[in-house]
Design an enzyme around this catalytic site. Structure first.
Site, short mmCIF file in Angstrom:
data_model
loop_
_atom_site.label_atom_id
_atom_site.label_comp_id
_atom_site.label_asym_id
_atom_site.label_seq_id
_atom_site.Cartn_x
_atom_site.Cartn_y
_atom_site.Cartn_z
CD GLU A 43 -3.94 -6.05 3.32
OE1 GLU A 43 -4.87 -5.32 3.75
OE2 GLU A 43 -2.73 -5.83 3.56
CD GLU B 295 -3.19 -0.92 2.06
OE1 GLU B 295 -3.09 -0.06 2.97
OE2 GLU B 295 -4.18 -1.65 1.92
#
Length: 472
Positions: A372, A165
């Site tokens: 995820e 991220e």
């Protein structure tokens, strides 16, 4: 009932789940580990200490055995930089090497492919003191760290992820606690995107190094991708959505795949006197990196509308991982009235998952692994059982949409929901539970740490055994 109009998941599809080191391992001061930025930051009130969390460091054999019982084909986990290099660079900690060797070997004993994230929000504290990603030397720090990983684990790890991220590190770094802005910085945006640039170059060099040192391995990025909807069909709102899609999503994937800055983002940075400075060799390094696949985290979509240039920002309207915030003259967050939300306020959009998959594949034509995707909830342990039909329903809907995306022609490589076991959420503690496996501990006190199989554990086991055919 089997839908014969849908394509099947590939036979070698990597079913699994994810964790990250600082959120689940604990043992922050054991076996020579140095402190990370997460270990030294002030935690939100009422949040479990990172000293123990799920104590995966001491329970990994038990946890991986449970993953094998579910039928995992892969386990996505991160390596704690400071277990390997306690000071971020310099001397290697052999105890850390030994630990991850054992984690990797334990996975392989169960025929579980390790999917290793190199950096997941845990910059070494010693490097923070030297400027963190603000320091141009951070590129060398990360490249050296990557070299140590590939030397020690590259003979067995076939799948690598670079930076978890990175877009969230750039957009909401203060929320995550891992973006340092030097005191007295006049142009915070310029400083932020200079740090982001260093990460992009570091990632590129790690990709090149991986292909050189581990020719049989594959490597890719792992941003958080949320397709951005326009709040209406007004042309201004459509432009706002394009702007935020570029700033939030495409900057990171355009750079990873094509080695160039997205044109809309570059114009945005020019307008704010925030374009990053290229060091000699940066352009060539960025262009030389070629990911083998795209990993990305997906939780929901985002919706924005046009923000007038004279908009005054609401100090309470801060961005988090899944909200757009506001940028006068560009976009501002809009609550989508068509979507339900979780107990923690995140919108739920399974169809948006398919939209996002289609868009990412259309832009880049690389295999995709979801690194995820999951539902945080207040799970309750009652008589040794955890009934979580809400999580099963969430995952069922998203897996259904993933299969529809495969039928659309999207090349899917794997699916790793968040998370394999309960762990400490980035800024909401362990009470926000995501796992298939319940860990008996709370934010208030360390419990027995006993593991319990949730209903979703048994459901996901059935999904994997049927290769995604049985979702009932």
């Amino acid at each position: 009932m089997k839908d014969t109009n849908l394509k099947q998941f590939p036979k070698n599809f990597l079913w699994g789940a994810s964790t990250s080191a600082y959120q689940c391992e604990g043992a922050v001061n054991e076996d020579g580990k140095g402190p990370s930025c997460q270990d030294v930051k002030e935690l939100p009130a009422g949040t479990a200490s990172l000293d123990v969390t799920a104590d995966h460091y001491h329970h990994y054999k038990e946890d991986i055995a449970l993953m094998a019982e579910m039928g995992f084909k892969t386990y996505r986990f991160s390596i704690a930089w400071t277990r390997i290099l306690p000071n971020g660079d310099g001397e290697v900690n052999q105890a850390g090497i030994d630990h991850y060797n054992d984690v990797i070997n334990t996975c392989l004993e169960y025929n579980i492919e390790p999917l290793v994230t190199m950096f997941h929000f845990d910059m070494p504290a010693a490097l923070d003191h030297r400027g963190s990603w603000s320091n141009p030397d951070s590129v060398k720090w990360f490249e050296n760290y990557a070299k140590v990983l590939f030397e020690n684990f590259g003979d067995r790890v076939k799948y690598w992820l670079t930076i978890n991220e990175q877009n969230m590190l750039t957009l909401v770094g203060p929320v995550i606690g891992t973006m340092m802005i030097p005191e007295g910085t006049e142009n915070v945006l310029k400083e932020t995107y200079q740090q982001n640039h260093h990460m992009l170059v570091a990632q590129a060099k790690a990709m090149v190094l991986c292909h050189k040192m581990c020719p049989n391995a594959k490597i890719g990025p792992a941003p958080n991708i949320s397709y951005v909807y326009a709040a209406s069909c007004k042309p201004e709102d459509m432009l706002a959505a394009e702007e935020f899609n570029a700033i939030r999503n495409w900057l990171y994937l355009d750079m990873a795949v094509y080695g160039r800055y997205n044109n809309l983002v570059w114009r945005y940075l020019e307008e704010h006197d925030a374009t990053p400075t290229f060091a000699p060799g940066d352009k060539e390094a960025l262009e030389a990196a070629h990911p083998d696949f795209i990993g990305f985290n997906y939780y929901n979509t985002t919706t924005v509308e046009y923000a007038p240039k004279d908009l005054k920002k609401d100090v309470n309207d801060k961005m988090d991982q899944q909200k757009g915030g506001a940028e006068p003259g560009y976009f501002m967050n809009f609550k989508n009235p068509n979507l339900p939300t979780t107990e923690f306020g995140w919108e739920i959009d399974p169809i948006g998952f398919r939209v996002t998959l289609r868009e990412v594949y259309d832009r880049y034509h690389l295999p995709i692994v979801i690194t995820e995707n999951g539902l945080g909830a207040y799970d309750q342990l009652e008589d040794g059982q955890v009934h979580d039909p809400y999580r099963i329903n969430y995952l069922r809907q998203h897996i259904t949409q993933m299969r529809l995306a495969i039928s659309d022609g999207v090349e899917m490589m794997g699916y790793c929901p968040w998370s394999a076991i309960d762990l400490v959420s980035t800024h909401e503690g362990i009470r926000k539970r995501y796992g298939f496996i319940y860990v008996d501990t709370t934010d208030e006190e360390v419990g027995s740490l006993k593991r319990y199989k949730k209903d979703s554990f048994y459901w996901y086991k059935k999904v994997i055994a049927s290769n995604g055919e049985d979702l009932d």
